[in-house]
Design an enzyme around this catalytic site. Structure first.
Site, PDB file in Angstrom:
ATOM      1  N   ARG A 161      -4.063  -9.847   4.496  1.00 26.29           N
ATOM      2  CA  ARG A 161      -4.330  -9.936   3.049  1.00 26.29           C
ATOM      3  C   ARG A 161      -3.075  -9.464   2.316  1.00 26.29           C
ATOM      4  O   ARG A 161      -2.684  -8.309   2.470  1.00 26.29           O
ATOM      5  CB  ARG A 161      -5.528  -9.038   2.724  1.00 26.29           C
ATOM      6  CG  ARG A 161      -5.968  -9.025   1.284  1.00 26.29           C
ATOM      7  CD  ARG A 161      -7.115  -8.032   1.102  1.00 26.29           C
ATOM      8  NE  ARG A 161      -7.595  -8.015  -0.258  1.00 26.29           N
ATOM      9  CZ  ARG A 161      -7.061  -7.281  -1.230  1.00 26.29           C
ATOM     10  NH1 ARG A 161      -6.030  -6.499  -0.989  1.00 26.29           N
ATOM     11  NH2 ARG A 161      -7.567  -7.331  -2.454  1.00 26.29           N
TER      12      ARG A 161
ATOM     13  N   LYS B  94       0.816  -1.215   0.000  1.00 23.26           N
ATOM     14  CA  LYS B  94       0.000   0.000   0.000  1.00 23.26           C
ATOM     15  C   LYS B  94       0.848   1.263   0.000  1.00 23.26           C
ATOM     16  O   LYS B  94       2.031   1.250   0.333  1.00 23.26           O
ATOM     17  CB  LYS B  94      -0.971  -0.025   1.186  1.00 23.26           C
ATOM     18  CG  LYS B  94      -2.085  -1.039   0.929  1.00 23.26           C
ATOM     19  CD  LYS B  94      -3.345  -0.766   1.676  1.00 23.26           C
ATOM     20  CE  LYS B  94      -4.429  -1.734   1.155  1.00 23.26           C
ATOM     21  NZ  LYS B  94      -5.501  -1.940   2.098  1.00 23.26           N
TER      22      LYS B  94
HETATM   23  N1  HH2 Z   1      -7.439  -3.602   0.265  1.00 27.78           N
HETATM   24  C1  HH2 Z   1      -7.655  -3.646  -1.052  1.00 27.78           C
HETATM   25  C2  HH2 Z   1      -8.706  -4.397  -1.576  1.00 27.78           C
HETATM   26  N2  HH2 Z   1      -9.505  -5.113  -0.770  1.00 27.78           N
HETATM   27  N3  HH2 Z   1     -10.127  -5.813   1.401  1.00 27.78           N
HETATM   28  C3  HH2 Z   1      -9.956  -5.757   2.729  1.00 27.78           C
HETATM   29  N4  HH2 Z   1     -10.769  -6.449   3.537  1.00 27.78           N
HETATM   30  N5  HH2 Z   1      -8.944  -5.035   3.292  1.00 27.78           N
HETATM   31  C4  HH2 Z   1      -8.095  -4.292   2.534  1.00 27.78           C
HETATM   32  O1  HH2 Z   1      -7.198  -3.632   3.109  1.00 27.78           O
HETATM   33  C5  HH2 Z   1      -8.250  -4.311   1.111  1.00 27.78           C
HETATM   34  C6  HH2 Z   1      -9.310  -5.085   0.577  1.00 27.78           C
HETATM   35  C7  HH2 Z   1      -6.782  -2.852  -1.977  1.00 27.78           C
HETATM   36  O2  HH2 Z   1      -5.635  -3.546  -2.249  1.00 27.78           O
HETATM   37  P1  HH2 Z   1      -5.006  -3.931  -3.687  1.00 27.78           P
HETATM   38  O3  HH2 Z   1      -5.005  -5.398  -3.824  1.00 27.78           O
HETATM   39  O4  HH2 Z   1      -3.691  -3.296  -3.745  1.00 27.78           O
HETATM   40  O5  HH2 Z   1      -5.882  -3.253  -4.764  1.00 27.78           O
HETATM   41  P2  HH2 Z   1      -7.151  -3.809  -5.550  1.00 27.78           P
HETATM   42  O6  HH2 Z   1      -7.523  -5.124  -4.996  1.00 27.78           O
HETATM   43  O7  HH2 Z   1      -8.215  -2.828  -5.352  1.00 27.78           O
HETATM   44  O8  HH2 Z   1      -6.712  -3.881  -6.973  1.00 27.78           O
END
Ligand code: HH2
Length: 271
Positions: free
Chosen positions: A251, A215
């Protein structure tokens, strides 16, 4: 909810969005997603979080049919070779429902069941574990000007309120997970305050999920880490910090490295 040596579970991130795999047509896309899931399982993922709509700062929403087309074939394909618990990362009740019907175990809702008027009733009806995450605003604009007087008190009160609303709507208390939503409508100082107070969040009695992997918070501390791939060190530091504060699951994108770090951390804790 925690496993061997008291370490948190590791939830591998499987983003099935067009920007997450190089395009080579529909089959290549599915094959690449499934290959990534296989790798994550091989290197020790405890669960896999599948998302068909990016929720990164500035991301734009996608249509329900598009999201369904992205995630359902991946769930079905993984189910053919593994029974690893899958979670569906979606704001849409209809996508959560279809994903659970296709074999997903958990609904991960970054809106904390607020995105749709049907969210609470759907969670109650599905009866699956559900992650209630805190977000101020919506992904497209949430990082424009996030404000709190007292982030820890406000975020935790909001999460408790959402959990109560879910229970009132018929979601079983033991199915609810909480997530402080690191980076979702928060500045560095807000994120750090929430990280420091994770033990207080865990003390509310719900399993806590922590998402810190790659992040921008890491870049806010190390400005050279502009490329998300250069944020592994900071991501591991935050994962271990969260583990020490009692989170139930983390995660992550880098499953092997996180599992290894947590195993070593747990082994040291047993001495
Ligand atoms: N962060 C992202 C997406 N989903 N879900 C939960 N429960 N907690 C989080 O912190 C979280 C989440 C964003 O992360 P990223 O994988 O970098 O981006 P994206 O999945 O939106 O592409």
């Amino acid at each position: 909810m925690r496993r061997d040596g008291g370490r948190p579970l590791v939830m591998g991130v499987l983003n099935v969005t067009p920007d997450s795999f190089s395009d080579g047509g529909r089959f290549a896309f599915l094959e690449a997603a499934v290959a990534q899931a296989r790798r994550m399982i091989e290197v020790g993922a405890d669960l896999i979080d599948i998302g068909g709509e990016s929720t990164r700062p500035g991301a734009t929403p996608v249509e329900e049919t598009v999201e369904l087309d992205r995630v359902l074939p991946v769930i079905a394909a993984i189910r053919e070779f593994s029974d690893i618990p899958l979670s569906i990362d979606t704001l849409k009740p209809a996508v959560a429902r279809a994903a659970v019907q296709a074999g997903a175990w958990m609904w991960n809702d970054v809106s904390g069941l607020t995105a749709s008027p049907d969210s609470l009733a759907t969670a109650a009806d599905l009866g699956c574990p559900v992650v209630i995450m805190h977000m101020q605003g919506r992904p497209a604009t949430m990082q424009d000007d996030p404000r709190y007087d007292d982030p820890v008190t406000e975020v935790f009160a909001d999460l408790e309120g959402r959990a109560s609303a879910a229970i009132a709507a018929g979601v079983a208390r033991e199915k609810i997970w909480l997530d402080p939503g690191i980076g979702f409508g928060k500045r560095l100082e807000h994120n750090l305050a929430l990280m420091t107070a994770l033990d207080r969040l865990a003390a509310l009695g719900f399993p806590v999920l922590l998402g810190v992997s790659r992040k921008r918070t890491v870049m806010a501390i190390d400005p050279t880490a502009i490329d998300p791939n250069d944020r592994l060190g900071g991501s591991l530091a935050m994962a271990l910090f969260g583990a020490a504060k009692g989170v139930a699951a983390i995660r992550v994108h880098d499953v092997r490295e996180t599992v290894q770090a947590l195993k070593v951390w747990a082994a040291l804790g047993e001495r």
